[in-house]
Design an enzyme around this catalytic site. Structure first.
Site, PDB file in Angstrom:
ATOM      1  N   ALA A 328       0.821  -1.208   0.000  1.00 38.45           N
ATOM      2  CA  ALA A 328       0.000   0.000   0.000  1.00 38.45           C
ATOM      3  C   ALA A 328       0.861   1.267   0.000  1.00 38.45           C
ATOM      4  O   ALA A 328       0.623   2.192  -0.781  1.00 38.45           O
ATOM      5  CB  ALA A 328      -0.914  -0.022   1.213  1.00 38.45           C
ATOM      6  N   HIS A 452      16.010   4.241  27.204  1.00 38.58           N
ATOM      7  CA  HIS A 452      16.077   2.954  27.906  1.00 38.58           C
ATOM      8  C   HIS A 452      14.940   2.867  28.920  1.00 38.58           C
ATOM      9  O   HIS A 452      14.692   3.837  29.630  1.00 38.58           O
ATOM     10  CB  HIS A 452      17.413   2.820  28.634  1.00 38.58           C
ATOM     11  CG  HIS A 452      17.488   1.570  29.483  1.00 38.58           C
ATOM     12  ND1 HIS A 452      17.688   0.334  28.919  1.00 38.58           N
ATOM     13  CD2 HIS A 452      17.350   1.392  30.816  1.00 38.58           C
ATOM     14  CE1 HIS A 452      17.687  -0.577  29.892  1.00 38.58           C
ATOM     15  NE2 HIS A 452      17.482   0.045  31.057  1.00 38.58           N
TER      16      HIS A 452
HETATM   17  P1  FAD Z   1      -6.139  -1.437  -4.755  1.00 40.11           P
HETATM   18  O1  FAD Z   1      -6.089  -1.198  -3.301  1.00 40.11           O
HETATM   19  O2  FAD Z   1      -6.391  -2.825  -5.225  1.00 40.11           O
HETATM   20  O3  FAD Z   1      -7.247  -0.443  -5.343  1.00 40.11           O
HETATM   21  C1  FAD Z   1      -7.572  -0.425  -6.697  1.00 40.11           C
HETATM   22  C2  FAD Z   1      -8.983   0.088  -6.845  1.00 40.11           C
HETATM   23  O4  FAD Z   1      -9.256   0.302  -8.221  1.00 40.11           O
HETATM   24  C3  FAD Z   1     -10.034  -0.896  -6.358  1.00 40.11           C
HETATM   25  O5  FAD Z   1     -10.865  -0.258  -5.431  1.00 40.11           O
HETATM   26  C4  FAD Z   1     -10.795  -1.290  -7.610  1.00 40.11           C
HETATM   27  O6  FAD Z   1     -12.189  -1.490  -7.387  1.00 40.11           O
HETATM   28  C5  FAD Z   1     -10.599  -0.046  -8.479  1.00 40.11           C
HETATM   29  N1  FAD Z   1     -10.753  -0.338  -9.902  1.00 40.11           N
HETATM   30  C6  FAD Z   1     -10.164  -1.348 -10.605  1.00 40.11           C
HETATM   31  N2  FAD Z   1     -10.521  -1.284 -11.905  1.00 40.11           N
HETATM   32  C7  FAD Z   1     -11.345  -0.216 -12.020  1.00 40.11           C
HETATM   33  C8  FAD Z   1     -12.049   0.351 -13.114  1.00 40.11           C
HETATM   34  N3  FAD Z   1     -11.949  -0.154 -14.334  1.00 40.11           N
HETATM   35  N4  FAD Z   1     -12.835   1.427 -12.870  1.00 40.11           N
HETATM   36  C9  FAD Z   1     -12.945   1.947 -11.622  1.00 40.11           C
HETATM   37  N5  FAD Z   1     -12.284   1.446 -10.552  1.00 40.11           N
HETATM   38  C10 FAD Z   1     -11.505   0.382 -10.751  1.00 40.11           C
HETATM   39  N6  FAD Z   1      -0.086  -4.004   1.882  1.00 40.11           N
HETATM   40  C11 FAD Z   1       0.615  -3.350   2.827  1.00 40.11           C
HETATM   41  O7  FAD Z   1       1.383  -2.448   2.500  1.00 40.11           O
HETATM   42  N7  FAD Z   1       0.480  -3.674   4.155  1.00 40.11           N
HETATM   43  C12 FAD Z   1      -0.342  -4.658   4.566  1.00 40.11           C
HETATM   44  O8  FAD Z   1      -0.453  -4.914   5.766  1.00 40.11           O
HETATM   45  C13 FAD Z   1      -1.093  -5.365   3.594  1.00 40.11           C
HETATM   46  N8  FAD Z   1      -1.933  -6.347   3.971  1.00 40.11           N
HETATM   47  C14 FAD Z   1      -2.681  -6.978   3.024  1.00 40.11           C
HETATM   48  C15 FAD Z   1      -3.551  -7.986   3.432  1.00 40.11           C
HETATM   49  C16 FAD Z   1      -4.342  -8.638   2.507  1.00 40.11           C
HETATM   50  C17 FAD Z   1      -5.294  -9.716   2.969  1.00 40.11           C
HETATM   51  C18 FAD Z   1      -4.276  -8.257   1.122  1.00 40.11           C
HETATM   52  C19 FAD Z   1      -5.147  -8.925   0.103  1.00 40.11           C
HETATM   53  C20 FAD Z   1      -3.399  -7.260   0.712  1.00 40.11           C
HETATM   54  C21 FAD Z   1      -2.592  -6.619   1.650  1.00 40.11           C
HETATM   55  N9  FAD Z   1      -1.686  -5.622   1.282  1.00 40.11           N
HETATM   56  C22 FAD Z   1      -0.940  -4.987   2.233  1.00 40.11           C
HETATM   57  C23 FAD Z   1      -1.517  -5.205  -0.124  1.00 40.11           C
HETATM   58  C24 FAD Z   1      -2.277  -3.892  -0.385  1.00 40.11           C
HETATM   59  O9  FAD Z   1      -3.634  -4.076  -0.084  1.00 40.11           O
HETATM   60  C25 FAD Z   1      -2.095  -3.472  -1.832  1.00 40.11           C
HETATM   61  O10 FAD Z   1      -0.722  -3.379  -2.137  1.00 40.11           O
HETATM   62  C26 FAD Z   1      -2.744  -2.119  -2.073  1.00 40.11           C
HETATM   63  O11 FAD Z   1      -4.122  -2.138  -1.791  1.00 40.11           O
HETATM   64  C27 FAD Z   1      -2.531  -1.672  -3.523  1.00 40.11           C
HETATM   65  O12 FAD Z   1      -3.082  -0.419  -3.695  1.00 40.11           O
HETATM   66  P2  FAD Z   1      -3.631   0.054  -5.104  1.00 40.11           P
HETATM   67  O13 FAD Z   1      -4.220   1.405  -4.877  1.00 40.11           O
HETATM   68  O14 FAD Z   1      -2.592  -0.116  -6.138  1.00 40.11           O
HETATM   69  O15 FAD Z   1      -4.791  -0.978  -5.494  1.00 40.11           O
END
Ligand code: FAD
Ligand code: AMP
Length: 479
Positions: A328, A452
């Site tokens: 994230a 500490h």
């Molecule tokens: P996402 O969070 O996947 O968001 C993308 C968004 O785009 C989604 O809401 C989707 O609906 C939207 N979207 C897609 N296509 C379209 C479209 N065509 N039109 C409109 N909207 C669209 N990472 C960490 O750093 N720390 C953690 O502790 C951690 N724990 C995790 C635990 C789990 C169980 C999982 C599954 C993942 C975890 N991650 C963690 C990974 C983290 O969730 C992702 O790396 C992060 O969410 C990626 O962010 P993003 O914005 O790229 O994508």
């Protein structure tokens, strides 16, 4: 019909919503399009991270940790409880409340920063146009000077274990169990498998993790992976390495799993539930029109340069859609970098210093290069190691498993990497990330005064140990 925007962001996960807010802060007219609907049909921002990733998993990790401590750890502090009861519905309710609080918070931040939040599906067309189909059913074309693709990722499915939403589930399903499975199988002993395995094991499941690779946590530093394996196995996680799941079948409400070991022998296991955690893939389904011209690599990542520019001028991609760790904070910082570059600033993310954490207990955290990576680079280096067992604070908290390992360049003493398994490893590794960002040497950290008794002292001692100067352990003799 929507007016033209300076920036349209597709996706409101941590990469998308952060880039939208930053672009708006810098004076641009911004829209952020999100298609996610929660299980009760409500349109929500926040993406994987807030809805089914980082946040709900940590809520359950914390609840299950407290339960497990109440059951097993308080006696040694001289505290005796009556019967400890678990209420899964309340635990899930607490998690869902935190998720809604945070997803709702994004809507408020959008409002406060004048970001137009739109709910519906977006598709990138050619000529910097976006086709938008709203959740209300109307369609329009939105034009933008700059487009940021932030559509994230989805769980990888494997033919050997197709999810059915009930007995065989992905990480999302595993955050929603309504009761504790007696025997729980997990395919993949990576970050997500270990976190979800820890949750359900603490709540009483007998957990078996089946991992195809014969090396545990292959991307982590080897010493830390070895120590982590020992600790997790000691907690009761049954981790089978070199074991590839090749077939599953649901019969009489049980999941029958066949896996193959490196010697080609086949083994069978029966579980009440199976979680498939074999990684995630970029979510490009219906995101790109055939004529939009965006290049993809073999893994389906959108190809970008160090500044997250795609091959199409004015179109950027950030977060899980692009190369690099699916984290994230990595996505958020890419979002900030892109927004600032669009505004004419010269921002650049330092990809060498991105912390990586597994939120088990104890946590496993790392930043920078592993010893194997430093060795492969041909550089000479020094290593400092310090165990939590020698920390007064860790002992006082009855939480003293694990160690800190710091690696520094032999010639310059500059810190190249730090790897930790231990209590609060995530927060401790961040201290080293700050030091590395400032180009600190191990000696700089060694000369810094640490309070500490704190767990941070273990980082301090590891930094001192790099040059053979640790105080609270016997130093290795230098050549
Ligand atoms: P996402 O969070 O996947 O968001 C993308 C968004 O785009 C989604 O809401 C989707 O609906 C939207 N979207 C897609 N296509 C379209 C479209 N065509 N039109 C409109 N909207 C669209 N990472 C960490 O750093 N720390 C953690 O502790 C951690 N724990 C995790 C635990 C789990 C169980 C999982 C599954 C993942 C975890 N991650 C963690 C990974 C983290 O969730 C992702 O790396 C992060 O969410 C990626 O962010 P993003 O914005 O790229 O994508
Ligand atoms: P991560 O990439 O951290 O999410 O971890 C996913 C893990 O799943 C990796 O360590 C893979 O080796 C493992 N994996 C992938 N396919 C299989 C399979 N069929 N059986 C067992 N493990 C698998």
């Amino acid at each position: 019909m929507y007016n033209n925007f300076d920036v349209v962001v597709i996706g409101s996960g941590p990469a998308g919503y952060v880039s939208a807010i930053r672009a708006a802060q810098l004076g641009m007219k911004v829209a952020c399009i999100e298609k996610w609907r929660s299980s009760n049909g409500v349109s929500v921002h926040g993406g994987t991270c807030l809805n089914v990733g980082c946040i709900p998993s940590k809520a359950l990790l914390d609840s299950s940790h407290k339960y497990s401590d109440a059951l097993n750890k308080l006696d040694s502090h001289g505290i005796t409880l009556g019967a400890v009861k678990m209420d899964i519905a309340a635990m899930m309710g607490r998690k869902d409340k935190i998720v809604s609080q945070l997803t709702g918070g994004i809507g408020q931040l959008f409002k406060a920063n004048n970001v137009t939040g739109l709910y519906g599906t977006a598709k990138l067309l050619s000529n910097k146009e976006v086709e938008f189909a709203s959740h209300q059913g109307d369609e329009s074309i939105i034009k933008a000077s700059h487009i940021i693709l932030a559509a994230g990722s989805v769980p990888i499915e494997i033919p050997a274990a197709p999810t059915d939403g009930d007995f065989i589930v992905d990480s999302t399903g595993a955050l929603e169990f309504s009761s504790v499975p007696k025997r729980l199988g997990i395919v993949g002993a990576g970050v997500i498998g270990l976190e979800l395995g820890s949750v359900w094991s603490r709540l009483g499941s007998e957990v078996v993790l089946i991992e195809a690779l014969d090396e545990f946590l292959a991307v982590m530093d080897k010493d830390i992976a070895k120590e982590s394996f020992k600790i997790f196995s000691g907690q009761g996680l049954d981790i089978r390495l070199g074991a590839r799941v090749i077939e599953t079948a649901v019969k009489a409400k049980k999941v029958n799993v066949t896996y193959q070991t490196m010697d080609e022998k086949q083994h069978k296991e029966v579980f009440d539930k199976l979680i498939v955690c074999v990684g995630r893939r970029p979510f490009i389904d219906n995101l790109l029109s055939p004529d939009c011209g965006i290049s993809l690599d073999q893994r389906g990542n959108i190809v970008v340069n160090e500044q997250c520019e795609t091959n199409i001028e004015g179109v950027y991609a950030v977060g899980d859609l692009v190369r690099g760790p699916m984290l994230a904070h990595k996505g958020s910082e890419e979002g900030v970098m892109v927004a600032e570059r669009i505004a004419g600033h010269s921002a650049q993310l330092n990809y060498d210093v991105v912390p990586n954490v597994i939120y088990t207990h104890p946590e496993v955290a790392s930043v920078g290069q592993t010893e194997a990576q430093v060795k492969a680079s041909g550089r000479n280096y020094n290593v400092g190691v310090f165990p939590f067992a020698a920390s007064g604070r860790a002992l006082a908290a009855d939480d003293s498993q694990g160690m800190v390992k710091m690696i520094a360049c032999e010639k310059t003493d500059r810190i190249l990497g730090c790897h930790i398994v231990g209590p609060s490893a995530a927060d401790l590794v961040q201290q080293v990330a700050i030091a590395m960002e400032f180009g600190s040497s191990a000696e700089d950290l060694g000369m810094t005064v640490f309070g500490h008794p704190t767990l941070s002292e273990v980082v301090h001692e590891a930094a001192l140990a790099v040059n053979g100067n640790a105080i609270h352990k016997v130093n290795r003799k230098r050549k």
